[in-house]
Design an enzyme around this catalytic site. Structure first.
Site, PDB file in Angstrom:
ATOM      1  N   ASP A 215       4.353   3.835   4.141  1.00 23.35           N
ATOM      2  CA  ASP A 215       3.971   5.023   4.911  1.00 23.35           C
ATOM      3  C   ASP A 215       5.017   6.121   4.831  1.00 23.35           C
ATOM      4  O   ASP A 215       4.705   7.294   5.081  1.00 23.35           O
ATOM      5  CB  ASP A 215       3.660   4.657   6.375  1.00 23.35           C
ATOM      6  CG  ASP A 215       4.669   3.693   6.969  1.00 23.35           C
ATOM      7  OD1 ASP A 215       5.335   2.990   6.193  1.00 23.35           O
ATOM      8  OD2 ASP A 215       4.802   3.651   8.193  1.00 23.35           O
ATOM      9  N   ASP A 243      -3.420   7.026  -7.072  1.00 22.32           N
ATOM     10  CA  ASP A 243      -4.366   8.146  -6.949  1.00 22.32           C
ATOM     11  C   ASP A 243      -3.705   9.351  -6.283  1.00 22.32           C
ATOM     12  O   ASP A 243      -3.949  10.498  -6.655  1.00 22.32           O
ATOM     13  CB  ASP A 243      -5.596   7.722  -6.144  1.00 22.32           C
ATOM     14  CG  ASP A 243      -6.570   6.931  -7.012  1.00 22.32           C
ATOM     15  OD1 ASP A 243      -6.300   6.804  -8.225  1.00 22.32           O
ATOM     16  OD2 ASP A 243      -7.575   6.429  -6.495  1.00 22.32           O
TER      17      ASP A 243
END
Ligand code: NAD
Length: 350
Positions: A215, A243
């Site tokens: 994160d 991605d």
């Protein structure tokens, strides 16, 4: 050195042509000999022999040193087939089989950087054969009248070690920084991942290692891509981060990929068959040409040849040539074939 070339569908064939031109040019330039065999896959194969990956193509792939694939699938036609017979499922999954490391370079050279869109040069190693997507207990159950679903994330030490070694070796050839990404403050698999990567790092004292929680890594990749060289992560985090990294490169036409670690590596641009632009000579061939560079480096162990191809692409970009998807002020717009010709010219003359 034997390379099987599977151009596939849509722009797959158009960009593959440019990549093969670059391969021939580097062979001439560096006095290398490649035997290439072109075979059908995807709809090209279904139309010819009724299956997206006919047995003779699969067999040929096993007997070559590396596989180059353009792209497969045509959405309008895909819908006419059951899921398991569609090209992406039937051909791609089978060709990737056994390859446990998925490599996704994210590259935006300084001359293409813009305000808010900084230069990037990183290489993501995503584990491909284990983790929450693969095997393990999964399903639904009813507990005290409530429906719940569960998936299992599982990793073994050898599964982590084998990809860690590949990532460290790649880091040795690059800027010698490796960032291992996990969620070790919560997940047991991540704690094992961290511990194992730390153990492998002892074999590569020249590489500096940093462990980062997923994160915090995600925003850092976008805000400060210059902090990253090689990234190493497990399957689920790698899926999302690669991605996300793709956005940094500005166009799908800039993203090569490689799946390695098994008997025969599969090298393919990240994009699909792009039927919306097929046949117009406007597809960006950079992803495919850089994919060929990865095939040279990771599939055939020809680092200097790969370097020559990458440098040629950079030379064309620095000379101001762009396909329409990456066009910028002051640049010269060229088509797919002309971009490929310019890369060949660079390889021949520099
Ligand atoms: P896509 O990657 O083909 O296209 C998405 C968008 O990006 C389109 O607007 C396209 O024009 C653009 N684009 C893609 N590559 C480009 C390039 N080289 N230069 C310039 N622009 C480019 O994804 P999609 O439209 O979702 O899928 C089309 C077909 O491809 C589907 O059948 C899908 O299943 C298949 N597919 C195959 C692969 C593969 O073979 N590895 C990967 C993804 C999708």
């Amino acid at each position: 050195m034997k390379v099987v070339v599977l151009p596939g569908d849509g722009i797959g064939a158009e960009v593959t042509n440019q990549a093969v031109k670059a391969l021939r040019a580097v062979a001439r330039r560096m006095e290398l000999t490649f035997e290439t065999t072109e075979l059908p896959v995807g709809w090209a194969a279904i139309d010819e022999c009724g299956q997206a990956l006919p047995p003779f193509v699969r067999q040929a792939c096993r007997q070559h040193d590396a596989i180059f694939l353009g792209a497969v699938g045509l959405p309008d036609r895909d819908q006419t087939l059951p899921q398991e017979q569609r090209p992406e499922r039937a051909a791609l999954l089978a060709l990737r089989e056994g390859n446990f490391a998925n490599l996704r370079p994210i590259w935006l050279p300084p001359c293409m950087a813009q305000p808010g869109h900084p230069a990037a040069d990183m290489l993501i190693f995503r584990e491909l054969n284990a983790g929450i997507y693969m095997g393990g207990d999964r399903g639904r159950r009813r507990t005290d009248g409530v429906v719940e679903a569960f998936d299992t994330m599982r990793y073994s030490v050898p599964e982590i070690e084998r990809i860690a070694h590949l990532a460290f070796e790649a880091a040795m050839e690059r800027r010698k920084h490796l960032c291992s990404i996990d969620k070790a403050n919560i997940l047991a698999t991540s704690a094992l991942w961290r511990e194992t990567v730390e153990g492998v790092s002892a074999r590569y004292p020249e590489v500096s290692v940093r462990h980062q929680l997923v994160d915090s890594a995600a925003p850092a990749m976008v805000q400060h891509p210059e902090q990253f060289d090689v990234l190493l992560t497990e399957n689920l985090f790698g899926d999302i981060l690669s991605d996300l990294g793709g956005v940094l490169a500005g166009s799908l036409g800039m993203l090569p990929t490689a799946s390695i670690g098994g008997d025969v590596g599969l090298f393919e641009p990240a994009h699909g068959s792009a039927p919306d632009i097929m046949g117009q000579d406007i597809a960006n061939p950079i992803a495919a040409i850089l994919t060929m560079a990865m095939l040279l480096e990771y599939g055939l162990d020809l680092g200097p040849a790969a370097h020559t191809v990458r440098n040629a692409v950079l030379g064309v970009i620095e000379a101001g040539y762009r396909t329409v998807d990456i066009m910028a002020d002051g640049c010269t717009q060229v088509g797919t074939t002309q971009f490929g010709d310019l890369v060949v010219e660079q390889i021949d003359t520099t």
